[in-house]
Design an enzyme around this catalytic site. Structure first.
Site, PDB file in Angstrom:
ATOM      1  N   ASP A 139      85.648  17.932 -31.079  1.00  0.00           N
ATOM      2  CA  ASP A 139      86.338  19.174 -31.405  1.00  0.00           C
ATOM      3  C   ASP A 139      86.107  20.171 -30.276  1.00  0.00           C
ATOM      4  O   ASP A 139      84.962  20.458 -29.925  1.00  0.00           O
ATOM      5  CB  ASP A 139      85.806  19.727 -32.735  1.00  0.00           C
ATOM      6  CG  ASP A 139      86.743  20.743 -33.348  1.00  0.00           C
ATOM      7  OD1 ASP A 139      87.921  20.802 -32.956  1.00  0.00           O
ATOM      8  OD2 ASP A 139      86.281  21.495 -34.237  1.00  0.00           O
TER       9      ASP A 139
ATOM     10  N   HIS B  58      90.407  33.054 -30.678  1.00  0.00           N
ATOM     11  CA  HIS B  58      89.418  32.664 -31.692  1.00  0.00           C
ATOM     12  C   HIS B  58      87.998  32.888 -31.177  1.00  0.00           C
ATOM     13  O   HIS B  58      87.158  33.471 -31.877  1.00  0.00           O
ATOM     14  CB  HIS B  58      89.608  31.199 -32.088  1.00  0.00           C
ATOM     15  CG  HIS B  58      88.536  30.667 -32.987  1.00  0.00           C
ATOM     16  ND1 HIS B  58      88.350  31.110 -34.281  1.00  0.00           N
ATOM     17  CD2 HIS B  58      87.554  29.738 -32.763  1.00  0.00           C
ATOM     18  CE1 HIS B  58      87.314  30.469 -34.826  1.00  0.00           C
ATOM     19  NE2 HIS B  58      86.819  29.636 -33.927  1.00  0.00           N
TER      20      HIS B  58
ATOM     21  N   GLU C 290      90.014  25.737 -40.839  1.00  0.00           N
ATOM     22  CA  GLU C 290      90.284  26.064 -39.437  1.00  0.00           C
ATOM     23  C   GLU C 290      91.607  25.416 -39.058  1.00  0.00           C
ATOM     24  O   GLU C 290      91.772  24.204 -39.165  1.00  0.00           O
ATOM     25  CB  GLU C 290      89.162  25.594 -38.506  1.00  0.00           C
ATOM     26  CG  GLU C 290      87.884  26.409 -38.698  1.00  0.00           C
ATOM     27  CD  GLU C 290      86.866  26.261 -37.559  1.00  0.00           C
ATOM     28  OE1 GLU C 290      86.878  25.209 -36.890  1.00  0.00           O
ATOM     29  OE2 GLU C 290      86.090  27.203 -37.352  1.00  0.00           O
TER      30      GLU C 290
ATOM     31  N   GLU D 295      93.923  23.819 -36.780  1.00  0.00           N
ATOM     32  CA  GLU D 295      93.787  23.114 -35.506  1.00  0.00           C
ATOM     33  C   GLU D 295      94.870  22.048 -35.373  1.00  0.00           C
ATOM     34  O   GLU D 295      95.534  21.682 -36.340  1.00  0.00           O
ATOM     35  CB  GLU D 295      92.417  22.418 -35.412  1.00  0.00           C
ATOM     36  CG  GLU D 295      91.234  23.341 -35.599  1.00  0.00           C
ATOM     37  CD  GLU D 295      89.899  22.749 -35.162  1.00  0.00           C
ATOM     38  OE1 GLU D 295      89.897  21.666 -34.521  1.00  0.00           O
ATOM     39  OE2 GLU D 295      88.865  23.373 -35.450  1.00  0.00           O
TER      40      GLU D 295
ATOM     41  N   ASP E 264      89.857  21.642 -39.861  1.00  0.00           N
ATOM     42  CA  ASP E 264      88.432  21.424 -39.652  1.00  0.00           C
ATOM     43  C   ASP E 264      87.647  22.323 -40.623  1.00  0.00           C
ATOM     44  O   ASP E 264      87.138  23.374 -40.254  1.00  0.00           O
ATOM     45  CB  ASP E 264      88.092  21.769 -38.196  1.00  0.00           C
ATOM     46  CG  ASP E 264      86.634  21.554 -37.872  1.00  0.00           C
ATOM     47  OD1 ASP E 264      86.035  20.631 -38.441  1.00  0.00           O
ATOM     48  OD2 ASP E 264      86.095  22.318 -37.051  1.00  0.00           O
TER      49      ASP E 264
ATOM     50  N   ARG F  17      80.787  28.356 -43.633  1.00  0.00           N
ATOM     51  CA  ARG F  17      80.282  29.336 -42.660  1.00  0.00           C
ATOM     52  C   ARG F  17      78.804  29.658 -42.866  1.00  0.00           C
ATOM     53  O   ARG F  17      78.081  29.926 -41.913  1.00  0.00           O
ATOM     54  CB  ARG F  17      81.092  30.631 -42.744  1.00  0.00           C
ATOM     55  CG  ARG F  17      82.576  30.462 -42.479  1.00  0.00           C
ATOM     56  CD  ARG F  17      82.837  30.062 -41.055  1.00  0.00           C
ATOM     57  NE  ARG F  17      84.273  29.890 -40.804  1.00  0.00           N
ATOM     58  CZ  ARG F  17      84.759  29.297 -39.713  1.00  0.00           C
ATOM     59  NH1 ARG F  17      83.928  28.822 -38.781  1.00  0.00           N
ATOM     60  NH2 ARG F  17      86.053  29.171 -39.551  1.00  0.00           N
TER      61      ARG F  17
ATOM     62  N   GLN G 281      76.679  26.656 -41.714  1.00  0.00           N
ATOM     63  CA  GLN G 281      76.770  26.591 -40.257  1.00  0.00           C
ATOM     64  C   GLN G 281      75.938  27.687 -39.577  1.00  0.00           C
ATOM     65  O   GLN G 281      75.239  27.423 -38.593  1.00  0.00           O
ATOM     66  CB  GLN G 281      78.240  26.734 -39.857  1.00  0.00           C
ATOM     67  CG  GLN G 281      78.528  26.511 -38.383  1.00  0.00           C
ATOM     68  CD  GLN G 281      80.005  26.746 -38.043  1.00  0.00           C
ATOM     69  OE1 GLN G 281      80.858  26.781 -38.927  1.00  0.00           O
ATOM     70  NE2 GLN G 281      80.298  26.910 -36.768  1.00  0.00           N
TER      71      GLN G 281
ATOM     72  N   LYS H 200      80.146  21.409 -41.038  1.00  0.00           N
ATOM     73  CA  LYS H 200      81.454  20.849 -40.680  1.00  0.00           C
ATOM     74  C   LYS H 200      81.660  19.427 -41.202  1.00  0.00           C
ATOM     75  O   LYS H 200      82.787  19.037 -41.499  1.00  0.00           O
ATOM     76  CB  LYS H 200      81.577  20.763 -39.150  1.00  0.00           C
ATOM     77  CG  LYS H 200      81.498  22.081 -38.428  1.00  0.00           C
ATOM     78  CD  LYS H 200      82.835  22.785 -38.408  1.00  0.00           C
ATOM     79  CE  LYS H 200      82.821  23.942 -37.416  1.00  0.00           C
ATOM     80  NZ  LYS H 200      84.128  24.608 -37.366  1.00  0.00           N
TER      81      LYS H 200
ATOM     82  N   THR I  83      87.026  16.594 -42.746  1.00  0.00           N
ATOM     83  CA  THR I  83      88.004  17.065 -41.759  1.00  0.00           C
ATOM     84  C   THR I  83      89.323  16.407 -42.141  1.00  0.00           C
ATOM     85  O   THR I  83      89.414  15.186 -42.186  1.00  0.00           O
ATOM     86  CB  THR I  83      87.604  16.633 -40.332  1.00  0.00           C
ATOM     87  OG1 THR I  83      86.282  17.091 -40.056  1.00  0.00           O
ATOM     88  CG2 THR I  83      88.565  17.196 -39.303  1.00  0.00           C
TER      89      THR I  83
ATOM     90  N   GLU J 105      88.282  34.960 -39.656  1.00  0.00           N
ATOM     91  CA  GLU J 105      88.957  35.986 -38.850  1.00  0.00           C
ATOM     92  C   GLU J 105      89.906  36.829 -39.703  1.00  0.00           C
ATOM     93  O   GLU J 105      89.951  38.046 -39.553  1.00  0.00           O
ATOM     94  CB  GLU J 105      89.741  35.315 -37.708  1.00  0.00           C
ATOM     95  CG  GLU J 105      88.853  34.645 -36.682  1.00  0.00           C
ATOM     96  CD  GLU J 105      89.605  33.643 -35.822  1.00  0.00           C
ATOM     97  OE1 GLU J 105      89.699  32.468 -36.230  1.00  0.00           O
ATOM     98  OE2 GLU J 105      90.111  34.029 -34.759  1.00  0.00           O
TER      99      GLU J 105
END
Lengths: 425, 425
Positions: free
Chosen positions: B135, B142, B208, B210, B242, B246, B249, B262, B266, B372
């Site tokens: 990844d 970002h 996420e 992606e 993904d 949070r 992590q 993570k 996925t 975000e």
């Protein structure tokens, strides 16, 4: 029935007294015999044993559930998938066949010619296909040393370190078996005195003294493996050299961790020593303070006393021992590592490799990397042939050997070896 | 001969005007038809096409080198290994077979019954077996947003970020295909006001937005792929979500990067859209300043204009669009990513997945994560059904859809969708 571990057992195959492979070991590996095929095998002394030939000739007929082609494979994965009871049956049966009191194969010259090979004449392959390779960071001494070097004594250990076995995902495609050499990696680095990054061969190529365990299939995605269950999901262990380009790693690793500084090569030893074989060498891990969260708690002897030595052999010179470490130094044991890895529901598969991270011990002689042994290049390591090293030079072979010895029996892992070839420009 | 991309082509299979799958797409996927077997297939409109049946019935006889069983597989890996010229031949031939002017299959009812299926009635599987999943972190917007939140505006971008495409290794075993749901992960977190870490379900579950590319076999270990060669090693692209916890992590990720935050899941979309199909949507990447080192330099249109939208659909409610991003916003293009990944000699295999990292754009509406969009929980996102969200709740489905439209032709990726099931305690 005697188990393979029985300390008084002897094999009718000759075994030198300091061999890593007495009849009490019976590891599993994959090799190409003199012929043009690949087989799963084991090893006693310096004799490689073709398990597919043994099976074909009927020596496993009493193990009814053993699939016909399970040893005629390029990897151990299918055998590993069969689970611990089957690993145990096969290992104990192999010990019976080669027990000095058993004549069934010993006295059959024709069969022996099909089954037995000189280890020097077979080509060892990677023992498993690894979909996912994880590397932990479980040696407190190593984490402290690196922390002191890069962040000072006050902040050496990150706040999370004593609460969980820190780990990261490595690259599976570049795992290589002992004896495969590799080229010094090139890449992007930023010297301390440079304004902008530069490109070229790594100047700070290092080894990392590690061990790794190989798993069998775990539970479904979403289901965790507890510390109590963990060992049922572990097939065995190998030596791991997690090659590291310190200069590439230093520039790239924030904030997402090591990448090109590691993924050019990871070497493993070819013979997987089962947890069953390691049973007589159980020992306790260092005390954990603070007590970890319940999902990480274990009791009793959940690690193993395995001495691991590392050697440098410069081109056209002699090998020199540069350190002696021990698997038992690790702060986090393998059951804790596996329970942590799966606590969020992450699934595992047969053949996955989970390495320990660099294993350093309390004394300088126990440090498991040149980064620590040379203290980031401040010290020089003198070799027996008169050479000096801070980091690895082209032509250097790095060899690691590991073994257990409880005073009664010695078993071991053999070696993991690779030579640093010059960078490709 | 016309290529599959020919904008004026129409298929004799009905295709709605806003479909992602006109005859100009011809993506590849793996599915279980109504029968009890697995096949490789493609899709036009809402019709899934069994390529193994097409092959068996002789429709690919003009492609002599196409192996007999190449489509009767559980994954695309063997087909991908055949290389770009073969992907192109098959894709162009499929377009011919289904061209509105071609009657050979159109008029053969018996054959059509064996080959064509309603996409609603087939089960899509993971398109590839992925040994290694990487990844990247290639969206400047970002990286800036996350940097500002956690380190302030002055230190938002790490010093290495504009010099190399930062990336890390992810977990391959927990890649799931669109439609597979997963349980909210549990794990260790340390709330800002807590003295010691706590254990429980993640409270800050995020998506996420992606995309990822899927590679074919690369060179041998030790040999790099240049930016000029890179696209020859890329089969196609998929949407990637993904999933990220949070809070897990944030506590675990120093110093070795994301791990349990993570690797619980996925999600990827099931249809791999080839680079050939994306050809008409090429566009330029943002200007790079400073100029990267020579091994990372590219010129011309090396990325693609792909709009990607994300939606939340709470349990028993309607879906709401929460953001719109675009693949073209990425600072580092896929050729740079692959050249960087292999510059140290790291080898790649068919089926490897290399994802972009969260793709955010210049406007708030382009942000590709709830982290975000809610600015770390400071803002609330209002949904069309009256609900509000900062992070994902149990029962929420997150859907991403991606497509290209150059004013003449629209092709797309369909969707990637999964629902958050409650944590298993």
């Amino acid at each position: 029935m005697l188990t393979a571990n029985e300390p008084n057992r002897k094999s009718w195959i000759e075994v030198e007294s300091n061999s890593d492979f007495p009849i009490q070991n019976i590891p599993f590996g994959v090799f190409i015999p003199t012929d043009d095929f690949t087989t799963i095998g084991t090893r006693i002394g310096n004799t490689a044993i073709d398990l597919s030939a043994l099976h074909q000739l009927g020596y496993f007929s009493e193990i009814e559930e053993l699939p016909e082609d399970v040893f005629l494979q390029d990897t151990l994965n299918d055998f590993i998938t069969l689970g611990r009871p089957m690993w145990r049956k096969v290992r104990n049966r192999v010990a019976d066949i080669f027990d000095s009191t058993n004549g069934e194969l010993k006295n059959n010259t024709a069969h022996k010619e099909q089954i037995l090979f000189d280890v020097a004449e077979v080509q060892m392959l990677l023992p498993v296909f690894t979909q996912d390779y994880t590397d932990f960071y479980s040696s407190m001494e190593h984490a402290m040393n690196v922390g002191i070097m890069f962040r000072g004594k006050e902040n050496a250990l990150m706040p999370n370190w004593k609460h969980l076995p820190v780990g990261y995902h490595g690259r599976s495609s570049s795992i290589i078996v002992s004896g495969e050499d590799f080229h010094r990696p090139v890449g992007q680095m930023k010297p301390a005195d440079a304004e902008v990054p530069v490109f070229g061969p790594s100047k700070l190529l290092d080894f990392e003294l590690e061990m790794g365990f190989i798993t069998t299939d775990g539970k479904h995605l979403g289901d965790r493996i507890t510390t109590d269950e963990a060992e049922d999901y572990i097939f065995g262990m190998v030596l791991v050299n997690d090659w590291s380009a310190r200069d590439i790693q230093a520039w790239e690793y924030v904030p997402l961790g090591p990448f090109l500084g590691k993924n050019f090569a990871t070497s493993i030893s070819p013979w997987v020593v089962t947890l069953d074989a390691l049973e007589p060498y159980r020992t306790e891990s260092p005390a954990q303070d603070p007590t970890p969260l319940p999902y990480l708690q274990t009791s009793g002897k959940r690690t193993f006393d395995i001495e691991i030595d590392a050697f440098i052999e410069p081109e056209n010179s002699v090998e020199s021992k540069i350190c002696t470490s021990n698997f038992k130094y690790l702060y986090w044991n393998i059951s804790q590592q596996l329970a942590h890895h799966t606590v969020n529901g992450c699934n595992i598969n047969a053949g996955d490799l989970m390495a320990s991270g660099t294993i350093s011990g309390p004394e300088e002689a126990n440090y498991g990397s040149l980064l620590e042994l040379s203290w980031r290049g401040a010290k020089t390591i003198k070799l027996d042939g008169g050479e000096e090293r801070k980091f690895l030079q082209d032509g250097d072979s790095l060899i690691m050997r590991g073994h257990c010895n409880n005073g009664t029996t010695r078993i071991g892992f053999g070696e993991v070896r690779a030579k640093v070839l010059p960078a490709k420009e």
